[in-house]
Enzyme design. Sequence first.
Site, PDB file in Angstrom:
ATOM      1  N   LYS A  49       0.463 -19.542  13.864  1.00  0.00           N
ATOM      2  CA  LYS A  49      -0.957 -19.822  13.712  1.00  0.00           C
ATOM      3  C   LYS A  49      -1.724 -19.461  14.986  1.00  0.00           C
ATOM      4  CE  LYS A  49       0.553 -23.884  11.208  1.00  0.00           C
ATOM      5  NZ  LYS A  49       0.954 -25.272  11.485  1.00  0.00           N
ATOM      6  N   GLY A  50      -0.989 -19.281  16.062  1.00  0.00           N
ATOM      7  CA  GLY A  50      -1.608 -19.135  17.383  1.00  0.00           C
ATOM      8  C   GLY A  50      -2.595 -17.988  17.507  1.00  0.00           C
ATOM      9  N   GLU A 105      -0.952 -11.213  18.760  1.00  0.00           N
ATOM     10  CA  GLU A 105      -0.260 -12.440  19.154  1.00  0.00           C
ATOM     11  C   GLU A 105      -1.103 -13.190  20.176  1.00  0.00           C
ATOM     12  OE1 GLU A 105       1.481 -14.781  18.590  1.00  0.00           O
ATOM     13  OE2 GLU A 105       3.572 -14.532  19.175  1.00  0.00           O
ATOM     14  N   ASP A 106      -0.933 -14.490  20.243  1.00  0.00           N
ATOM     15  CA  ASP A 106      -1.722 -15.278  21.200  1.00  0.00           C
ATOM     16  C   ASP A 106      -1.231 -15.094  22.633  1.00  0.00           C
ATOM     17  OD1 ASP A 106       0.649 -16.613  20.612  1.00  0.00           O
ATOM     18  OD2 ASP A 106      -0.268 -18.573  20.320  1.00  0.00           O
ATOM     19  N   ASP A 109       5.378 -14.997  26.142  1.00  0.00           N
ATOM     20  CA  ASP A 109       6.000 -15.892  27.116  1.00  0.00           C
ATOM     21  C   ASP A 109       7.369 -15.285  27.462  1.00  0.00           C
ATOM     22  OD1 ASP A 109       6.367 -18.241  28.599  1.00  0.00           O
ATOM     23  OD2 ASP A 109       7.125 -19.362  26.896  1.00  0.00           O
ATOM     24  N   LYS A 137       2.182 -14.209  30.071  1.00  0.00           N
ATOM     25  CA  LYS A 137       2.815 -15.047  31.099  1.00  0.00           C
ATOM     26  C   LYS A 137       4.034 -14.294  31.617  1.00  0.00           C
ATOM     27  CE  LYS A 137       2.510 -19.767  29.694  1.00  0.00           C
ATOM     28  NZ  LYS A 137       3.193 -20.925  29.083  1.00  0.00           N
ATOM     29  N   ASP A 165      -1.920 -24.191  20.816  1.00  0.00           N
ATOM     30  CA  ASP A 165      -1.855 -25.622  20.522  1.00  0.00           C
ATOM     31  C   ASP A 165      -1.066 -26.427  21.525  1.00  0.00           C
ATOM     32  OD1 ASP A 165       0.709 -24.468  19.682  1.00  0.00           O
ATOM     33  OD2 ASP A 165       1.107 -26.457  18.867  1.00  0.00           O
TER      34      ASP A 165
END
Length: 186
Positions: A49-50, A105-106, A109, A137, A165
Amino acid sequence: MSGDNLQQYVDRILFTEEEIQRRVAEIGKQITADYANRNADLLVIGILKGASVFMADLLKHIDLDVEIDFMSVSSYGAGTVSSGDVRIIKDLEQPIMGKDVLIVEDIVDTGYTLKYLVENLLARGAHSVKIACMLDKAERRVTEIQGDYVGFPIPDEYVIGYGMDFNQKLRNLPFIGTLNPIYYRQ
Ligand code: IMP
Ligand code: MG
């Protein structure tokens, strides 16, 4: 978590709504230029959902014929730590053979999620697969994955808002911030 005032969850604002909107418009322009002379159909895939908020904003700045679809994946690992064991929870509604695919994509990582997705989509016969991510990141990366379009690099801090979130909440903050440390339980 309860209460109406979302500001209480925020430690520092990293990127304001205005900064985000300006950057997203730039990325959309770049994508429009890069894919203008393509020979294949372009399919933009949002990762739920990001990426939902970034996806909605970015699409409005892509001035090309595109199709959109969504996937949902989960990576099982200890606690909040991502692992290489990625599973598809919701799949595409169409074949992607021969298409140019842009994954939205949000945040990247470790890169496990995107590594799995890129390999999976190429194996289905996509003509090309590129990545647009709002945040990178890089310090945390354990795979060779890199975003082709990156909103902003960030240090190794947990961020919330603009789709991202904490315990499934705070995705609706219009800016990106760090989580107030009093809410960490780890
Ligand atoms: P990766 O597989 O380790 O690259 O994990 C990427 C996913 O982890 C992202 O799509 C996010 O859903 C989640 N994630 C990683 N860092 C953060 C963060 O700081 N805030 C919120 N979600 C995060
Ligand atoms: Mg995600």
